[in-house]
Write a protein that holds these residues in place. Structure first.
Motif, PDB file in Angstrom:
ATOM      1  N   CYS A  36      10.916  -1.647   0.463  1.00 41.12           N
ATOM      2  CA  CYS A  36      10.040  -2.756   0.813  1.00 41.12           C
ATOM      3  C   CYS A  36      10.352  -3.234   2.233  1.00 41.12           C
ATOM      4  O   CYS A  36      11.288  -2.740   2.871  1.00 41.12           O
ATOM      5  N   LYS A 131       4.286  -7.873  -5.203  1.00 45.50           N
ATOM      6  CA  LYS A 131       3.082  -7.407  -4.505  1.00 45.50           C
ATOM      7  C   LYS A 131       2.351  -8.517  -3.761  1.00 45.50           C
ATOM      8  O   LYS A 131       1.644  -8.241  -2.790  1.00 45.50           O
ATOM      9  N   ASP A 134       4.247  -8.348  -0.445  1.00 43.74           N
ATOM     10  CA  ASP A 134       4.461  -7.056   0.216  1.00 43.74           C
ATOM     11  C   ASP A 134       3.636  -5.982  -0.484  1.00 43.74           C
ATOM     12  O   ASP A 134       4.015  -5.480  -1.535  1.00 43.74           O
ATOM     13  N   ARG A 135       2.515  -5.615   0.087  1.00 42.57           N
ATOM     14  CA  ARG A 135       1.648  -4.606  -0.516  1.00 42.57           C
ATOM     15  C   ARG A 135       2.045  -3.192  -0.147  1.00 42.57           C
ATOM     16  O   ARG A 135       1.527  -2.229  -0.703  1.00 42.57           O
TER      17      ARG A 135
END
Length: 163
Positions: A36, A131, A134-135
Motif C-alpha cells: 500500500c 480501500k 488507498d485504492r
C-alpha cells in the motif's frame, strides 16, 4: 505426474479418498503481503483509519476463513483444526503488511489450503478496510512457506531452489 489424484477414470472431478491414510500431526505456514501507500501504512500505525481496528479485524477474518476452507475450495476435505493463528505485521520496506498464518491438525491430509485461505482472506479484509484511503493496494506473494507431517514429509520453501 502420471495420474491426477482429483480425477476419476472418466475424467470427472472427485474428492480424494484419504480413509486409508494414517492420522498424523500436520502443520502448514503460509504468508502473503498487502502493498500500500506509505501514508496508508502510517494511518494504520497511528490508528487513523475510518474503519477502526484494521489489523485485529483482518487477523480474525483469516481465522474464521480457515475454518470454512472446505466450503470454499471444491474437493477440499473438511478438517478439525487444532490451531489456526494469523498475524499481520506492518513493513515499511514494502510499504505494507506481511500476513502469516499457521494451521495445525491431526488427520489424514494436510492443512496447506487452510493456511493459504487464512492469508488470502486476511489480505482481502485489509483491502476492504483500507480501500477508502488507498485504492491502489496490491495483495500478493501468497505462498506456502513450510509444511510438516504426512507421507510427503516435511518441506520448507528455503529447502528448494528458487524459493
Amino acid at each position: 505426474m502420471s495420474k491426477l489424484s482429483h480425477l476419476d477414470a472418466a475424467g470427472r472431478a472427485r474428492m480424494v479418498d484419504v480413509s486409508a491414510k494414517a492420522d498424523t500431526r500436520r502443520r502448514a505456514i503460509a504468508s502473503g503481503q498487502l502493498v500500500c501507500a506509505l501514508a496508508t501504512l502510517e494511518a494504520v500505525s497511528e490508528g487513523r483509519t475510518p474503519k477502526g481496528a484494521v489489523i485485529s479485524t483482518a487477523e480474525l477474518a483469516g481465522v474464521m476463513a480457515a475454518k470454512r476452507t472446505a466450503e470454499l475450495i471444491p474437493l477440499c476435505h473438511p478438517l478439525p483444526l487444532a490451531k489456526i493463528a494469523v498475524s499481520i505485521a506492518p513493513d515499511s520496506t514494502l510499504p505494507g503488511f506481511i500476513i502469516e498464518a499457521e494451521a495445525v491438525t491431526t488427520g489424514p491430509t494436510g492443512v496447506e489450503m487452510e493456511a493459504l485461505t487464512a492469508v488470502s482472506v486476511a489480505g482481502l479484509t485489509l483491502f476492504d478496510m483500507l480501500k477508502a484511503i488507498d485504492r491502489g493496494m496490491v495483495i500478493g506473494a501468497i505462498q506456502v512457506k513450510a509444511k510438516t507431517g504426512g507421507v510427503g514429509g516435511d518441506w520448507a520453501r528455503d529447502s528448494e531452489s528458487g524459493g
